[in-house]
Design a protein around this motif. Sequence first.
Motif, PDB file in Angstrom:
ATOM      1  N   ASP B  62     -14.318  36.976  -0.584  1.00 30.84           N
ATOM      2  CA  ASP B  62     -14.170  36.003  -1.471  1.00 30.84           C
ATOM      3  C   ASP B  62     -14.438  36.617  -2.755  1.00 30.84           C
ATOM      4  OD1 ASP B  62     -13.713  33.297  -2.536  1.00 30.84           O
ATOM      5  OD2 ASP B  62     -15.891  33.004  -2.752  1.00 30.84           O
ATOM      6  N   VAL B  80     -10.534  29.871  -9.078  1.00 30.03           N
ATOM      7  CA  VAL B  80     -11.190  29.439  -7.835  1.00 30.03           C
ATOM      8  C   VAL B  80     -10.549  29.579  -6.497  1.00 30.03           C
ATOM      9  CG1 VAL B  80     -12.479  27.785  -9.257  1.00 30.03           C
ATOM     10  CG2 VAL B  80     -10.479  26.947  -8.379  1.00 30.03           C
ATOM     11  N   THR B  81     -11.380  29.682  -5.609  1.00 28.52           N
ATOM     12  CA  THR B  81     -10.802  29.850  -4.268  1.00 28.52           C
ATOM     13  C   THR B  81     -10.372  28.495  -3.693  1.00 28.52           C
ATOM     14  OG1 THR B  81     -12.506  31.269  -3.660  1.00 28.52           O
ATOM     15  CG2 THR B  81     -11.509  30.664  -1.917  1.00 28.52           C
ATOM     16  N   THR B  82      -9.074  28.244  -3.247  1.00 31.73           N
ATOM     17  CA  THR B  82      -8.735  27.040  -2.620  1.00 31.73           C
ATOM     18  C   THR B  82      -8.566  27.112  -1.103  1.00 31.73           C
ATOM     19  OG1 THR B  82      -6.412  27.699  -2.897  1.00 31.73           O
ATOM     20  CG2 THR B  82      -7.171  26.385  -4.719  1.00 31.73           C
ATOM     21  N   ASN B  83      -7.988  28.358  -0.814  1.00 33.85           N
ATOM     22  CA  ASN B  83      -8.010  28.350   0.860  1.00 33.85           C
ATOM     23  C   ASN B  83      -8.469  29.736   1.393  1.00 33.85           C
ATOM     24  OD1 ASN B  83      -6.166  29.671   3.219  1.00 33.85           O
ATOM     25  ND2 ASN B  83      -7.068  27.539   3.659  1.00 33.85           N
ATOM     26  N   ALA B  84      -9.512  29.913   2.390  1.00 36.98           N
ATOM     27  CA  ALA B  84      -9.588  31.313   2.849  1.00 36.98           C
ATOM     28  C   ALA B  84      -9.285  31.078   4.500  1.00 36.98           C
ATOM     29  CB  ALA B  84     -11.076  31.527   2.526  1.00 36.98           C
ATOM     30  N   SER B  85      -8.757  32.007   5.215  1.00 35.39           N
ATOM     31  CA  SER B  85      -8.768  31.966   6.634  1.00 35.39           C
ATOM     32  C   SER B  85      -9.252  33.369   6.989  1.00 35.39           C
ATOM     33  CB  SER B  85      -7.314  31.636   7.135  1.00 35.39           C
ATOM     34  OG  SER B  85      -7.454  31.595   8.425  1.00 35.39           O
ATOM     35  N   LEU B 111      -1.076  30.147  -8.482  1.00 33.86           N
ATOM     36  CA  LEU B 111      -1.736  30.613  -7.125  1.00 33.86           C
ATOM     37  C   LEU B 111      -1.700  32.177  -7.103  1.00 33.86           C
ATOM     38  CD1 LEU B 111      -0.440  28.131  -4.565  1.00 33.86           C
ATOM     39  CD2 LEU B 111      -2.482  28.009  -5.721  1.00 33.86           C
ATOM     40  N   VAL B 113      -2.142  34.992  -4.072  1.00 34.89           N
ATOM     41  CA  VAL B 113      -2.390  34.841  -2.443  1.00 34.89           C
ATOM     42  C   VAL B 113      -2.325  36.337  -2.078  1.00 34.89           C
ATOM     43  CG1 VAL B 113      -1.364  33.984  -0.367  1.00 34.89           C
ATOM     44  CG2 VAL B 113      -0.978  32.912  -2.571  1.00 34.89           C
ATOM     45  N   GLY B 114      -3.169  36.524  -0.954  1.00 35.19           N
ATOM     46  CA  GLY B 114      -3.247  37.943  -0.567  1.00 35.19           C
ATOM     47  C   GLY B 114      -4.245  38.122   0.649  1.00 35.19           C
ATOM     48  N   SER B 131      -7.136  35.913   4.695  1.00 39.39           N
ATOM     49  CA  SER B 131      -6.227  35.442   4.013  1.00 39.39           C
ATOM     50  C   SER B 131      -6.745  34.627   2.836  1.00 39.39           C
ATOM     51  CB  SER B 131      -4.952  34.629   4.726  1.00 39.39           C
ATOM     52  OG  SER B 131      -4.811  35.372   5.700  1.00 39.39           O
ATOM     53  N   MET B 132      -6.496  35.091   1.546  1.00 41.06           N
ATOM     54  CA  MET B 132      -7.173  34.304   0.435  1.00 41.06           C
ATOM     55  C   MET B 132      -6.070  33.775  -0.646  1.00 41.06           C
ATOM     56  SD  MET B 132     -10.385  35.218   1.214  1.00 41.06           S
ATOM     57  CE  MET B 132     -10.921  34.169   0.075  1.00 41.06           C
ATOM     58  N   THR B 133      -6.255  32.380  -1.023  1.00 44.10           N
ATOM     59  CA  THR B 133      -5.412  31.915  -1.987  1.00 44.10           C
ATOM     60  C   THR B 133      -6.643  31.351  -3.267  1.00 44.10           C
ATOM     61  OG1 THR B 133      -4.120  31.219  -0.437  1.00 44.10           O
ATOM     62  CG2 THR B 133      -3.891  29.987  -2.629  1.00 44.10           C
TER      63      THR B 133
END
Lengths: 141, 141, 141, 141
Positions: B62, B80-85, B111, B113-114, B131-133
Amino acid sequence: MTNVMDKAALQDYLSKEFGPVGAALSIEEVTEQSVTLRLTPEQHHIRLGGTVSGPSLFMLADVGFFFAILARLGPVAMAVTTNASIDFMRKPDGAKPVLGECTVHKLGRTLAVGQVLMRNPGSDKVLAQASMTYAIPPKRD
Amino acid sequence: MTNVMDKAALQDYLSKEFGPVGAALSIEEVTEQSVTLRLTPEQHHIRLGGTVSGPSLFMLADVGFFFAILARLGPVAMAVTTNASIDFMRKPDGAKPVLGECTVHKLGRTLAVGQVLMRNPGSDKVLAQASMTYAIPPKRD
Amino acid sequence: MTNVMDKAALQDYLSKEFGPVGAALSIEEVTEQSVTLRLTPEQHHIRLGGTVSGPSLFMLADVGFFFAILARLGPVAMAVTTNASIDFMRKPDGAKPVLGECTVHKLGRTLAVGQVLMRNPGSDKVLAQASMTYAIPPKRD
Amino acid sequence: MTNVMDKAALQDYLSKEFGPVGAALSIEEVTEQSVTLRLTPEQHHIRLGGTVSGPSLFMLADVGFFFAILARLGPVAMAVTTNASIDFMRKPDGAKPVLGECTVHKLGRTLAVGQVLMRNPGSDKVLAQASMTYAIPPKRD
């Protein structure tokens, strides 16, 4: 599905086994469908701006889902997280507790899969949602 | 893509802005493709069994991805982080540092993404992938 | 890691076993690190606006990662997808093929985990990234 | 939250705008909380072994969540999927329809986030769960 550990047993396990991590957590509610944990944010859970940090919400989901498995299986096995996908939707006020409602949708022989919805007490607004997968170690005979 | 902050500038930002969280982290390497952070586990990052905890790896991914965005955009915006998998593949030895190699694949208007690949120094075995957004706030004119 | 099936063997398997789904796919490249599949979009892969649909990219990632496992293990087992997380970054032009570069980061006893990066031929822009987990059935003795 | 399109209006939109993809889908139920779509599998949705394929479940989640947004916003904007994370838990019998219950947890200015639970009619067993994020294009004045 039937639970094999109730709220008191889960709280006891949390208090004894989770050390400093467990201090900010408590078992809020246990039903046939889900286990809810409460995170009462401490100083180190708060980010600049006064919100609960992402890693703290991740920890709530991660530990919470472990207890949802524990309620079903009992403390027989050392389950480990294999996948977590988390969506952060609203900034959580650091002055308020966060409840994580943890539901196991599939309890298989090797994998447990489900979700965690995080909200403030008394609110129906979802702060974050997480999908969780744990690997369950094979039983030793 | 071109970076607007180099290793020294990113390290300076990390030291000044990230408080206690930043103490366990350092900027390892900055290239045109990626930014790598080093996590040197402290006591509170270690789980029972002597491994680095899931929430600690999540924190590395993160924060690391935030710095990968920072390298491109500079300290102009509060992303700010919206999605993390995140997929946990191998148990990370708590006695070893973890490197998080953070790559921005898309830096859009709203956004970023990476992905983040986590390994021990000198090893090519991936411990975890994320995977981060991040949402990038609109520029104020 | 070493492969047990080469490009020709994988292409043969794809042609014989994947029926109509396989018609739009071909094995592009096989290395020690990754297996790359090519999707040549057909009419039913195209969405309004002339872009390749999300489910079609998902199919490329899903089938492609299966072949990346196959290259390592051979056609011994019926692996099934347990988790897929996919980020769509850029709209893929329906008139162009899409390459899916599939890398297995962990090939465990029960789970195979890795990622797929999707790009147009000759371009380094990532159109979509996917994290994939497959369950590998236990060997029958 | 209040809906601006009801079941009939959504079904009409599905029939007119989704071409061959829409033929296998119908609007099952619309409530204040969620929109449920029904997938009646056709030949091309079935995999070897007689189960509904992963890409077909992905399509159900992807299209279904689009309609859950549509119910709230109306057909004003061309929303696009940015992230989908899907867990496959049980093999869906290809001879049975699949219902996808789609819930929007956050409808923001630029992102819509929520989840989809997939089950067979009359069953409470979850076949698959998906977390979905759509980007909502800015309003043109």
